[in-house]
Design an enzyme around this catalytic site. Structure first.
Site, PDB file in Angstrom:
ATOM      1  N   ASP A 218       0.818  -1.223   0.000  1.00  0.00           N
ATOM      2  CA  ASP A 218       0.000   0.000   0.000  1.00  0.00           C
ATOM      3  C   ASP A 218       0.846   1.265   0.000  1.00  0.00           C
ATOM      4  O   ASP A 218       0.306   2.371   0.096  1.00  0.00           O
ATOM      5  CB  ASP A 218      -0.926  -0.001   1.220  1.00  0.00           C
ATOM      6  CG  ASP A 218      -1.996  -1.082   1.123  1.00  0.00           C
ATOM      7  OD1 ASP A 218      -2.365  -1.431  -0.019  1.00  0.00           O
ATOM      8  OD2 ASP A 218      -2.436  -1.586   2.171  1.00  0.00           O
ATOM      9  N   ASP A 246      14.586  -1.356   4.456  1.00  0.00           N
ATOM     10  CA  ASP A 246      15.947  -0.822   4.421  1.00  0.00           C
ATOM     11  C   ASP A 246      16.162   0.001   3.150  1.00  0.00           C
ATOM     12  O   ASP A 246      16.858   1.016   3.177  1.00  0.00           O
ATOM     13  CB  ASP A 246      16.967  -1.968   4.490  1.00  0.00           C
ATOM     14  CG  ASP A 246      16.795  -2.811   5.749  1.00  0.00           C
ATOM     15  OD1 ASP A 246      16.358  -2.265   6.779  1.00  0.00           O
ATOM     16  OD2 ASP A 246      17.089  -4.022   5.698  1.00  0.00           O
TER      17      ASP A 246
END
Lengths: 306, 306
Positions: A218, A246
């Site tokens: 999303d 990350d």
């Protein structure tokens, strides 16, 4: 320069087996080893984006040497503080028949009080020449729970914090410029029963300048001092979500380094994050997919800049 | 001196987890590491029995260094040939809730032709002062299939061979004094559909002087040049059968060293093997159980000495 901190660095070991069966004996087909831990993944992505980056943290024993060897082989500038314990390994057993992955995480060495004090001095010297400092991942045993607050206060540049639980909530006292929780981490760090934007606001009230909530497929919600943005990728990318956060942090660090506006930062973070899902290993991303997705990310301003 | 050969030495790693669940992430509670491989287990037991013993084989890379470090820490004299590859690890994941053990075995490094030639010279020098040579375990990739025959021919002393498959059947050409298959290994090495004593006779026909068939809780069958013996332990010992065969080989090597008669050798091998089952780790045995069982082993001579 971007300085990434990985206090609980690991050697990520991958074993390939046909199928994993409890109680049975298995022949391991392929063994792969690579330096890991969230801050090291951020350093890999930032370097691949062309940023000047230095990785620091703790490393010890033969596993610590293997971590340093791998970083050297990957061309990542690194300057770790040596601890008396042996750095941890994480083992992922990948089943070639089904793709199922089973993970076994060692705890990592206990950091002694004098080792933590040595790290504070070491970090201070490195941070003095870093425009952006990234603090990522879990805290090893022996490190104070407010370790990230202490490091954030020592850094003269911008600070990005990506942590979970008390490492995050206590870290907020150091007033990091950006925190990047995912939805679960945000839930754990805030009061129950409130919408995501309000929960993100809570983290700002507690000390964060900007809160970037990564929402997987999303996209991302950015609650910043200059307004709120929502970014959604044009398609669902199937793959390995480990390392996607990350990659978003690496994009964030680069945008802070270059002084980019928030909407551009969020677009970049969502595209790079999706491109990381398409790469099989955390710390890598699919550069073609990144370039293709970047202009297709839908950005919506949810409130006007104040 | 007893010389044990472990061509495919390993670092045996044990992870303790609560319960192993496929596809899930686990926190590893306890990590244990110890030098392993069948010949190294034999050396541990022989040393605990008070024998002078030297362990040799191949070791390479950081894992090879850890193997050497552990042997040094255990006080086991060792003299391994360094290979360019990295020695293998074996991982046992033990579930603390159920005791279930899941094993993941790395393949080990490929031995280069010049490394094998170097080993032959190294082994010849060590074997010259060894009264008994023990050849144990699987052959690493790159080593000739008749490796054990070649080593047996180079050894001026007595030779004990404990191997499986072609490593065993090809090894018989070196005319080892003793081979110690278990029931499964004997089945794989001989013609189908014949009783155990006849199958053992087949191995003698193919080159073995004496065949000791380890039969688990049923004890041992010894087919020797001087007659056939059967030894049965007085009770079933519950525990970890890994390493029980290595304990039997260590008892055999000691008996050959001391020139003991076959019935005494077999009694000792069965008692020590059962005492090894009672110890949780391969290479260890329960010394009290060993001493208690020794006089209680039932020995039956199945045919008169010829």
């Amino acid at each position: 320069m971007i300085l990434t901190v990985t206090l609980n660095a690991a050697l990520d070991v991958t074993y390939e087996v046909g199928a994993l069966e409890r109680g049975e004996s298995h022949r391991v087909g392929v063994v792969r080893e690579r330096a890991g831990g969230k801050g090291i993944n951020v350093a890999r992505v930032a370097r691949a984006l062309g940023c000047e980056v230095t990785a620091t943290g703790f490393a010890g024993g033969v596993v610590g040497e293997l971590i340093r060897d791998d970083l050297r082989g990957s061309g990542i500038v690194h300057d770790f503080v040596t601890v008396s314990g042996t750095s941890r390994r994480t083992l992922t057993v990948v089943e070639t028949e089904s793709g199922e992955a089973t993970v076994l995480n060692e705890a990592g060495p206990r950091v002694l009080p004098e080792e933590w004090r040595a790290f504070l001095g070491h970090f201070g010297a490195l941070a003095a020449s870093a425009s952006v400092v990234v603090l990522s991942g879990s805290l090893p045993p022996g490190v104070p729970v407010d370790a990230y607050a202490e490091l954030a206060r020592l850094a003269p540049g911008r600070v990005v914090l990506d942590a979970d639980g008390t490492a995050l909530t206590e870290g907020l006292r150091g007033r990091p410029d950006v925190v990047k929780p995912n939805a679960d981490e945000l839930t754990r760090a805030t009061a129950a029963g409130r919408p995501v934007a309000e929960r993100a606001g809570e983290l700002r009230d507690a000390g964060a300048g900007t809160v970037l909530v990564s929402l997987g497929a999303d996209g991302m919600l950015a609650v910043t001092p200059d307004g709120v943005w929502r970014a959604v990728p044009p398609e669902v990318v199937v793959g390995n979500p480990t390392g996607a956060g990350d990659a978003a942090v690496a994009a964030t660090a680069r945008a802070l380094l270059l002084g980019r506006p928030w909407d551009e930062l969020v677009r970049d973070a969502v595209a790079l994050s999706a491109a990381a899902v398409a790469a099989p290993v955390a710390g890598d991303f699919d550069p073609d997919l990144y370039v293709r997705l970047l202009p297709e990310i839908a950005i919506e301003g949810l409130s006007c800049p104040s």
